[in-house]
Design an enzyme around this catalytic site. Structure first.
Site, PDB file in Angstrom:
ATOM      1  CG  HIS A 178      56.019  83.071  -2.069  1.00 29.02           C
ATOM      2  ND1 HIS A 178      56.121  83.242  -0.705  1.00 29.02           N
ATOM      3  CD2 HIS A 178      57.230  82.625  -2.482  1.00 29.02           C
ATOM      4  CE1 HIS A 178      57.339  82.899  -0.317  1.00 29.02           C
ATOM      5  NE2 HIS A 178      58.022  82.529  -1.366  1.00 29.02           N
ATOM      6  NE  ARG A 188      60.517  60.410  -5.578  1.00 31.81           N
ATOM      7  CZ  ARG A 188      59.810  60.846  -6.627  1.00 31.81           C
ATOM      8  NH1 ARG A 188      58.683  60.234  -6.959  1.00 31.81           N
ATOM      9  NH2 ARG A 188      60.214  61.877  -7.338  1.00 31.81           N
ATOM     10  NE  ARG A 198      65.377  56.818  -3.836  1.00 40.07           N
ATOM     11  CZ  ARG A 198      64.931  58.087  -3.779  1.00 40.07           C
ATOM     12  NH1 ARG A 198      65.621  59.045  -4.371  1.00 40.07           N
ATOM     13  NH2 ARG A 198      63.816  58.368  -3.161  1.00 40.07           N
ATOM     14  CD  GLU A 245      70.943  60.883  -3.508  1.00 35.76           C
ATOM     15  OE1 GLU A 245      69.907  61.563  -3.466  1.00 35.76           O
ATOM     16  OE2 GLU A 245      70.966  59.655  -3.280  1.00 35.76           O
ATOM     17  CG  ASN A 280      65.007  67.372  -6.391  1.00 40.39           C
ATOM     18  OD1 ASN A 280      65.211  67.952  -7.449  1.00 40.39           O
ATOM     19  ND2 ASN A 280      63.896  66.722  -6.140  1.00 40.39           N
ATOM     20  CG  ASP A 281      68.971  65.031  -1.521  1.00 36.85           C
ATOM     21  OD1 ASP A 281      68.688  65.918  -0.692  1.00 36.85           O
ATOM     22  OD2 ASP A 281      68.470  63.904  -1.495  1.00 36.85           O
ATOM     23  NE  ARG A 315      66.086  68.283  -1.368  1.00 37.36           N
ATOM     24  CZ  ARG A 315      65.078  67.426  -1.527  1.00 37.36           C
ATOM     25  NH1 ARG A 315      63.956  67.840  -2.074  1.00 37.36           N
ATOM     26  NH2 ARG A 315      65.205  66.171  -1.165  1.00 37.36           N
ATOM     27  CB  CYS A 365      65.882  60.419 -11.310  1.00 34.96           C
ATOM     28  SG  CYS A 365      67.047  60.318  -9.939  1.00 34.96           S
TER      29      CYS A 365
END
Length: 836
Positions: free
Chosen positions: A458, A565, A601, A695, A718-719, A729, A766
């Site tokens: 990390h 967003r 969106r 997604e 991401n999704d 995630r 995106c």
């Protein structure tokens, strides 16, 4: 074994000086334990097939493979010495196990500089592994070029006499943990084989449901036994017990089972330069400055007999204080959209609630320990458990526990984290923690170096995110460097130079100035288009959440907004924004972007993003629940209001609407019909372009059908990653594995682009992958024509695009779909398209 009795002349698989085996800097190869052969010190960067044949074994890490010639001869080709420790870094396989190849065909491409920096030697042995059936003659050469004659192989006229074994006498077996660094690769497998051949008994190694005879080098390597894996060894014959003991010793001794290996101290090339320490790069960069050492908190002996209630109260108060500090860190990370930092400290918060940890500390307090010592001992016990697993990744996670140890101890002792550091200092420590790293970054240190630590820890992740050069696994010598000594930290090449000259310091400053200038040039050229070397234009847009961010994106050279967003209008309030407020917010974003297009969106809340004024049922799996476009089925009025507001912006043709969480064509058609109806109500002659977010896997698989009715597709990696890999995630233990460069994700992206192309639709990305410059050539190669990134990265991504050839990207990206893991893809990307 097939043997057609043909003699064979082998062409050189590499170019360079030819060496005898006894001059190879490795006792296993040099002793002939693997078999007879020759070695080449390579001057080229590709391993070629020495003859026609079949690839019968490929090392997991790509550094070695074995070919079986047409006459049955089996040749092992091993690139470099101790290269298994690179774990695939620097190697790009061009063939698969079982593939038939032709003489001269490229088998492996490798990075000479990478191997030379990190491994013992580049010398590459070529070994005949089944010499009991063949005679080998090495041609008298001092140097050779690829394809020139190197070896001659002829079948032996008489097969070796086989000793009959009475297998009815003794059968022995036991389990053993393999402790060879890197697992049972070629060198340790050769030691096992050599040991087995010293006994008359038949012996085998078993891993799960797979087995291999101990006298078969290829069979042993083919089991894919990793470091720390437990295997079963079985022997049958007159000397079975003796053979078993010998084999167990060979399998277990090499890795020193009694002491786990130091964390991530990868075997590396012995540095013969004076006053240079070699480590492992955790975050690249080049800096110079004074070296200052940090030490952890040490506690005096505990006299014991403390009042348990008082000590428990002290510990509880300290724990709550640290929890509060971490929550503040989390909030700051969220505000700055530092996802990796947020995930790391969310994991720390979870660890502070771990019952095993808290119960151990409470038990110690009940037995009279001070809160300080009880907490320290509870942490150290858990660290010991993780270290004993013998896996570097687990050992690195132990560092997160040590971070909590230090933070809670400071709270108990009433000490604030404070160290006076001069500007531009380079900090050394045995091992730093994530919170140490944040504090040091805030004090503007120049670099970090650690005696231990790992490149996947990390701390390493945070250092990379902060742009802070960091080298780990330098060894204890780094702690003996006098305080304040002037050093150069070349983190890119994992070096700490302890006595740099004035000329070297001047050189470092010149390099850093050049890098700063390069970044300034990227920013200066960011307003221009991103066009590949072969003339393909890629739109580089920005992900934003407000008009202020849109203005920043415009100033940084964005070609448009690839994702607005709209949730920022709906969250953290008690009533929904009305139509007029929404219209003004959307108009402000369009105004900030000049004449460029803006993709907006529709609201993506629900599930795990609840609104006070939108009560929804509690869901067991919120990320699989009422999210995105599914919300329109529950509250169509909310979406209608948003669509009305969007249809009133001006000019309307610069506004594109994007629908989240679409999983089937009917959802798209329903919204399209509703949008057409609203356009009619508002007397609009043309509706804005309507796109679909890809997604969920279902949308990627249905991309061709969706593209028939949508104007464009935008991939939310991401999704898509978490739904494809079945990994949350936000799960601290899985976050590092949710990698959008996983071959499965790349296949879905490729299918999306292919399906869209059939209807002439363009595809953008995106998600976070678009902001990763390592992924830029892959996405272009798969057919993506728009990348929407964080505003500060626009110049960097545009510069990356301009240095790529789209046709080459397309050709090379297809091969990535067949790789085995995200890590393998990243390694191949580093090889094909190195980052400057």
């Amino acid at each position: 074994m097939s043997n057609n009795n043909n003699e064979l002349t082998l062409g050189a698989p590499l170019s360079g000086p030819v060496l005898t085996l006894d001059s190879v800097p490795d006792e296993v190869f040099a002793s002939g334990a693997m078999g007879d052969g020759v070695a080449i010190d390579p001057l080229n960067d590709c391993l070629h097939a020495p003859c026609d044949g079949v690839i019968i074994h490929v090392a997991r890490t790509g550094h070695a493979l074995t070919i079986r010639a047409e006459n049955g001869a089996e040749l092992l080709m091993h690139i470099g010495i101790d290269t298994v420790a690179l774990n695939g870094e620097g190697f790009a396989l061009r063939v698969k196990q079982g593939e038939r190849v032709s003489q001269g065909q490229v088998l492996v491409q490798f990075d000479l500089d990478c191997i030379a920096r990190q491994c013992k030697s580049l010398v590459s042995p070529i070994i005949l592994t089944n010499g009991e059936h063949f005679e080998l003659r090495v041609l008298d050469l001092k140097t050779v070029k690829v394809g020139e004659p190197l070896l001659q192989i002829a079948p032996r006229s008489v097969a070796p006499l086989q000793t009959a074994v009475d297998n009815s006498l003794v059968h022995a077996s036991t389990s053993v943990r393999v402790n060879h660094r890197g697992g049972l690769h070629a060198r340790p497998a050769a030691l096992v084989r050599k040991t087995a051949l010293g006994f008359s008994s038949e012996s085998q190694v078993h891993l799960g449901d797979k087995s291999a005879a101990c006298d078969s080098l290829i069979g042993l390597m083919g089991l894919g036994i990793g470091e720390g894996d437990e295997v079963r060894v079985s022997c049958r014959g007159k000397d079975a017990e003796a053979a078993l003991h010998a084999l167990v010793a060979v399998l277990s001794v090499a890795g020193n089972a009694a002491h786990p290996a130091p964390v991530a101290v990868a075997p590396r090339r012995a540095n013969t330069e004076a006053d240079v320490l070699q480590g492992v790069c955790a975050a690249p960069g080049l800096v110079c400055g004074p070296l200052l050492r940090l030490a952890a908190i040490e506690l005096p002996a505990d006299p014991g007999n403390h009042r348990a209630d008082e000590q428990q109260q002290r510990l509880d108060a300290a724990l709550e204080q640290v929890r509060g500090e971490i929550r503040t860190t989390l909030e700051h990370a969220r505000q700055r959209q530092q996802v990796e930092e947020e995930e790391i400290f969310a994991a720390h918060l979870a660890l502070l609630e771990d019952p095993a940890l808290l119960d151990a500390a409470t038990t110690a307090i009940e037995h009279g320990s001070a809160a300080t010592h009880a907490w320290r001992d509870a942490i150290q016990a858990q660290c010991a458990v993780l270290q004993a697993l013998g896996k570097p990744l687990f050992a690195e996670r132990a560092n997160d526990l040590r971070d909590l140890q230090q933070r809670v101890l400071r709270a108990l002792l009433g000490e604030a984290w404070h160290v006076e550091l001069p500007a531009g200092a380079i900090v050394s420590a045995h091992e730093l923690t994530p919170s140490d790293l944040l504090q040091l970054s805030a004090q503007q240190v120049a670099g970090i170096c650690m005696a231990e630590g790992g490149a996947t820890s990390h701390v390493a992740i945070l250092a990379r995110g902060k742009g802070l050069p960091c080298v780990v696994a330098l060894g204890a010598d780094v702690l003996a460097v006098p305080q304040g000594q002037r050093v150069v930290l070349d983190a890119t090449h994992a070096r700490l130079e302890l006595a740099p000259s004035d000329a070297r310091h001047a050189e470092v400053h010149r390099i850093r100035d050049a890098l700063t200038l390069h970044r300034q040039q990227q920013h200066a050229q960011a307003q221009g288009p991103a066009i590949t070397a072969d003339g393909v234009r890629i739109e580089v847009a920005a992900n934003v959440a407000s008009s202020a961010e849109a203005q920043l994106a415009f100033d940084n050279g964005a070609d448009g907004v690839g994702l607005l967003r709209t949730e920022f209008l709906f969250v953290d309030r008690h009533t929904a924004p009305d139509e007029q407020e929404q219209r003004q917010a959307y108009q402000a974003v369009l105004d900030a972007m000049g004449d460029k297009s803006v993709i907006i969106r529709t609201i993506d809340v629900g599930g795990d993003k609840q609104l006070d004024y939108l009560p929804l049922p509690v869901e067991a799996n919120p990320v699989l629940g009422l999210r995105g476009i599914r919300l329109a089925q529950v509250r169509p009025d909310l979406l209608d209001q948003q669509l009305r507001a969007l249809l009133q912006v001006s000019p309307l043709h610069r506004c594109r609407i994007l629908l989240p969480m679409v999983s089937e064509v009917d959802e798209l058609l329903q919204i399209r019909r509703r949008l057409d109806g609203l356009c009619a109500e508002l007397q609009l002659s043309q509706r804005p372009e309507l796109g679909v977010m890809i997604e969920v896997p279902a949308a990627a698989l249905m991309a061709e059908q969706l593209a028939q009715h949508a104007d464009f597709l935008s991939i939310g990696t991401n999704d898509l990653s978490q739904y494809t890999l079945a990994m949350d995630r936000d799960h601290a233990g899985l976050a590092a594995r949710v990698d959008a460069l996983h071959p499965a994700l790349l296949r879905l992206i490729a299918q999306t682009c292919s399906g869209a192309a059939k209807h002439g639709r363009w595809v953008g990305v995106c998600g976070a992958l678009a902001s990763d410059p390592l992924a830029t050539p892959v996405l272009i190669g798969l057919g993506v024509s728009e990348l929407s990134v964080s505003p500060p990265q626009i110049g960097e991504i545009k510069d990356r695009v301009r240095h790529l050839d789209a046709a080459q990207c397309q050709q090379l990206s297809q091969a990535l779909l067949d790789l085995s893991s995200a890590k393998a893809v990243r390694q191949a990307c580093h090889h094909h398209w190195p980052l400057s």
